[in-house]
Design a protein around this motif. Structure first.
Motif, PDB file in Angstrom:
ATOM      1  N   GLU A   3       0.848  -1.176   0.000  1.00  0.00           N
ATOM      2  CA  GLU A   3       0.000   0.000   0.000  1.00  0.00           C
ATOM      3  C   GLU A   3       0.885   1.229   0.000  1.00  0.00           C
ATOM      4  O   GLU A   3       1.707   1.413   0.891  1.00  0.00           O
ATOM      5  N   VAL A   5       1.680   4.693   0.554  1.00  0.00           N
ATOM      6  CA  VAL A   5       1.376   5.959   1.227  1.00  0.00           C
ATOM      7  C   VAL A   5       2.688   6.523   1.740  1.00  0.00           C
ATOM      8  O   VAL A   5       3.661   5.804   1.896  1.00  0.00           O
ATOM      9  N   MET A   7       5.279   7.930   4.420  1.00  0.00           N
ATOM     10  CA  MET A   7       5.494   7.553   5.810  1.00  0.00           C
ATOM     11  C   MET A   7       4.739   8.526   6.715  1.00  0.00           C
ATOM     12  O   MET A   7       5.032   9.708   6.719  1.00  0.00           O
ATOM     13  N   GLU A  32      15.555  12.119   1.302  1.00  0.00           N
ATOM     14  CA  GLU A  32      14.091  12.204   1.307  1.00  0.00           C
ATOM     15  C   GLU A  32      13.616  13.646   1.089  1.00  0.00           C
ATOM     16  O   GLU A  32      12.667  13.897   0.365  1.00  0.00           O
TER      17      GLU A  32
ATOM     18  N   TYR B 148       9.366  -0.390   5.160  1.00  0.00           N
ATOM     19  CA  TYR B 148       9.611   0.838   4.408  1.00  0.00           C
ATOM     20  C   TYR B 148      10.503   0.517   3.217  1.00  0.00           C
ATOM     21  O   TYR B 148      11.464  -0.226   3.339  1.00  0.00           O
ATOM     22  N   GLY B 151      10.870   5.234   0.555  1.00  0.00           N
ATOM     23  CA  GLY B 151       9.967   6.242   1.082  1.00  0.00           C
ATOM     24  C   GLY B 151       8.519   5.799   1.142  1.00  0.00           C
ATOM     25  O   GLY B 151       7.627   6.593   1.366  1.00  0.00           O
ATOM     26  N   ARG B 152       8.275   4.525   0.906  1.00  0.00           N
ATOM     27  CA  ARG B 152       6.901   4.035   0.973  1.00  0.00           C
ATOM     28  C   ARG B 152       6.795   3.090   2.162  1.00  0.00           C
ATOM     29  O   ARG B 152       7.778   2.592   2.666  1.00  0.00           O
ATOM     30  N   VAL B 153       5.579   2.844   2.561  1.00  0.00           N
ATOM     31  CA  VAL B 153       5.402   2.018   3.747  1.00  0.00           C
ATOM     32  C   VAL B 153       4.279   1.025   3.501  1.00  0.00           C
ATOM     33  O   VAL B 153       3.296   1.314   2.841  1.00  0.00           O
ATOM     34  N   ALA B 154       4.490  -0.177   3.980  1.00  0.00           N
ATOM     35  CA  ALA B 154       3.435  -1.185   3.921  1.00  0.00           C
ATOM     36  C   ALA B 154       3.212  -1.692   5.334  1.00  0.00           C
ATOM     37  O   ALA B 154       4.139  -2.180   5.972  1.00  0.00           O
ATOM     38  N   ASP B 155       2.026  -1.528   5.846  1.00  0.00           N
ATOM     39  CA  ASP B 155       1.722  -2.015   7.193  1.00  0.00           C
ATOM     40  C   ASP B 155       1.178  -3.436   7.108  1.00  0.00           C
ATOM     41  O   ASP B 155       0.376  -3.750   6.239  1.00  0.00           O
ATOM     42  N   ILE B 156       1.633  -4.250   8.018  1.00  0.00           N
ATOM     43  CA  ILE B 156       1.163  -5.625   8.053  1.00  0.00           C
ATOM     44  C   ILE B 156       0.208  -5.729   9.232  1.00  0.00           C
ATOM     45  O   ILE B 156       0.562  -5.443  10.360  1.00  0.00           O
ATOM     46  N   LYS B 162      -0.155 -14.695   8.737  1.00  0.00           N
ATOM     47  CA  LYS B 162       1.038 -14.131   8.092  1.00  0.00           C
ATOM     48  C   LYS B 162       1.873 -13.360   9.102  1.00  0.00           C
ATOM     49  O   LYS B 162       3.082 -13.469   9.157  1.00  0.00           O
ATOM     50  N   GLU B 203      10.612  -2.748  10.144  1.00  0.00           N
ATOM     51  CA  GLU B 203      10.586  -2.230  11.515  1.00  0.00           C
ATOM     52  C   GLU B 203       9.584  -3.023  12.342  1.00  0.00           C
ATOM     53  O   GLU B 203       8.445  -3.211  11.939  1.00  0.00           O
ATOM     54  N   LEU B 223      14.963  -2.658  13.994  1.00  0.00           N
ATOM     55  CA  LEU B 223      15.000  -2.393  12.553  1.00  0.00           C
ATOM     56  C   LEU B 223      15.814  -3.480  11.889  1.00  0.00           C
ATOM     57  O   LEU B 223      16.880  -3.831  12.368  1.00  0.00           O
ATOM     58  N   LEU B 259       5.950 -11.209   3.255  1.00  0.00           N
ATOM     59  CA  LEU B 259       5.245  -9.933   3.236  1.00  0.00           C
ATOM     60  C   LEU B 259       4.458  -9.729   1.950  1.00  0.00           C
ATOM     61  O   LEU B 259       3.643  -8.822   1.848  1.00  0.00           O
ATOM     62  N   GLY B 260       4.738 -10.579   0.972  1.00  0.00           N
ATOM     63  CA  GLY B 260       4.060 -10.424  -0.306  1.00  0.00           C
ATOM     64  C   GLY B 260       4.559  -9.237  -1.091  1.00  0.00           C
ATOM     65  O   GLY B 260       3.825  -8.629  -1.864  1.00  0.00           O
ATOM     66  N   LEU B 261       5.830  -8.876  -0.877  1.00  0.00           N
ATOM     67  CA  LEU B 261       6.386  -7.711  -1.558  1.00  0.00           C
ATOM     68  C   LEU B 261       7.331  -8.152  -2.671  1.00  0.00           C
ATOM     69  O   LEU B 261       8.084  -9.101  -2.498  1.00  0.00           O
ATOM     70  N   PRO B 262       7.314  -7.449  -3.788  1.00  0.00           N
ATOM     71  CA  PRO B 262       8.257  -7.780  -4.862  1.00  0.00           C
ATOM     72  C   PRO B 262       9.658  -7.330  -4.483  1.00  0.00           C
ATOM     73  O   PRO B 262       9.814  -6.477  -3.605  1.00  0.00           O
TER      74      PRO B 262
END
Lengths: 187, 271
Positions: A3, A5, A7, A32, B148, B151-156, B162, B203, B223, B259-262
């Motif tokens: 997803e 977004v 940070m 950044e 991260y 600069g993008r973030v994926a929350d689990i 999982k 993280e 981290l 995480l299902g991330l490429p």
């Protein structure tokens, strides 16, 4: 799953690392925020060479000072504050306002196509630069960079109401400049 | 009826909906009969749209960004080379005063106990074991995991199968890495030039107070930073050591799969 977004204050850990002297973390912060700070300064001073110099100063100052900041530092607002102060200081030193009359830019027709839209955008950049820097800073910080007037007030050391008034005046000035530019260009 | 000059000044707050109901009504009334002010309102809306659409970095600024790098990055890296232990020292320094105070206090109490042998020092209750450290490792699960990259973030999310698998994989990784004698602490202190190219950070945020992993130290954050076959553990601000983890490339790939991330564009799974 990824997803996308920004940070959401999620760089706080990196900021804490940088606050404790981690140069690598600061380098991540620099990467950044460099484009947006440089862009902000470029809009403020309307001179990319000068904006590049000021951006260097901003990040070198920030690097030296970040270790003296308090935990929970609001990094983005802090960097923009340093950048705004740098631009204001420069303005005070020079006391020169370079104003290019909008008429000289030669808009031949009302803005419709992409090139015309680009011309209008750049003309407004000139008009922005003709404003008192405290007005243009309030406008950019609120309209382009998404800060609230409360945040802007804190950044500039003025009240929220004063920040709002300055942004209002700047917007009205740009509207007048746009109108003068287009009406002047009409045959 | 208000003058055009006065109405113009009120147009920005009018557009933003910041006027009172009475003021809004007066402006509306004026606009109904004033083409000039209606035109100004139109230009105001257009100017607002143009400013909002300005790119983050103007086109004519782009060629100058590299020059900024040249001015800033060497300064940061120079300091890193000159003071490689600065982060560690910075973190230890605030505790030095406390340690001195404790030592002085201890010495004073010892001296008093020698001077006043009746002092009931021996009756003091023994301090209870630290409840955090004594808790079984299995109970210490992260509250959340965040990934991260660039600069993008994926929350689990919490509570999923999982999530459990990721926690388990990461904790195994942490403990293996910390215990591996062939990967001593600070093994990567000279390898930061490589690390800088990666923004990939996993993280884990643990519930307070801190968690103690073998050899990693107390912290609430862990981290995991990945870069080209290297994994680095970093704790929160209290944690000063960096540890490498063996088979980091495979471990990262495993975590990315979980995480299902490429894989990141810049990351090379070349072992």
């Amino acid at each position: 799953m990824e997803e996308v977004v920004r940070m959401p204050g999620g760089d706080s850990l990196i900021v804490e690392q940088a606050r404790h002297g981690d140069a690598l973390a600061f380098e991540a912060i620099y990467r950044e925020y460099q484009p947006q700070i440089a862009g902000y300064l470029c809009r403020l001073v309307q001179d990319p060479e000068l904006a590049a110099d000021l951006t260097q100063d901003v990040f070198i100052s920030a690097y030296k000072a970040i270790g003296r900041t308090q935990p929970g530092l609001k990094l983005r607002a802090w960097l923009y504050t340093i950048a705004t102060n740098a631009a204001m200081s420069h303005h005070r030193r020079r006391r020169v306002v370079q104003w290019s009359p909008l008429d000289d830019r030669g808009t031949d027709s009302p803005t419709e196509g992409p090139e015309d839209r680009y011309a209008a955008r750049e003309e407004l950049s000139d008009a922005l630069h003709a404003l008192p820097p405290e007005q243009s800073a309030c406008l950019l910080l609120s309209a382009r960079d998404g800060f609230t007037f409360e945040e802007i007030g804190k950044m500039l050391g003025i009240s929220e109401a004063a920040a709002k008034t300055r942004a209002y005046r700047a917007r009205l000035a740009l509207a007048r400049a746009l109108r003068a530019s287009e009406e002047g260009a009409r045959p | 009826m208000m003058s055009c000059e006065r109405v113009e000044e009120m147009l920005p707050p009018y557009v933003d909906g910041d006027l009172s109901a009475e003021e809004t009504r007066e402006v509306d009334l004026h606009l109904d009969g004033c083409g000039e002010c209606v035109a100004t309102l139109g230009y105001l809306r257009r100017a607002d749209a143009i400013v909002a659409g300005w790119p983050q970095t103007p086109r004519h600024m782009q060629p100058h960004l590299a020059r900024i790098d040249e001015g800033v990055l060497p300064r940061i890296r120079q300091r890193r080379r000159l003071f490689p232990l600065l982060p560690r020292f910075n973190r230890v320094l605030p505790y030095a005063g406390l340690a001195t105070f404790v030592l002085v206090l201890g010495a004073a109490v010892l001296a008093l106990s020698m001077v006043l042998p009746g002092l009931p020092l021996t009756d003091a209750p023994k301090s209870a074991p630290n409840p955090v450290v004594s808790r079984p490792q299995e109970q210490l699960r992260p509250e959340s995991i965040t990934w991260y990259h660039d600069g993008r973030v994926a929350d689990i999310g919490k509570g999923t199968e999982k999530f459990k698998n990721i926690v388990s994989a990461v904790e195994q990784l942490l403990q293996r890495g910390a215990r591996d004698p062939s990967h001593p602490g600070s093994a990567l202190s000279g390898d930061t030039e490589t690390m800088k190219r990666s923004g990939a950070v996993l993280e884990l945020i643990y519930p307070k107070p801190g968690v103690k992993h073998a050899g990693v130290g107390p912290h609430t954050h862990v981290l995991l930073r990945f870069d080209r076959g290297v994994t680095v553990l970093m704790g929160d601000a209290k944690y000063t050591e960096k540890l490498s983890v063996p088979n980091a490339t495979e471990q990262e790939k495993r975590l990315r799969d979980l995480l299902g991330l490429p894989p990141p564009t810049l990351f090379a799974y070349d072992g």
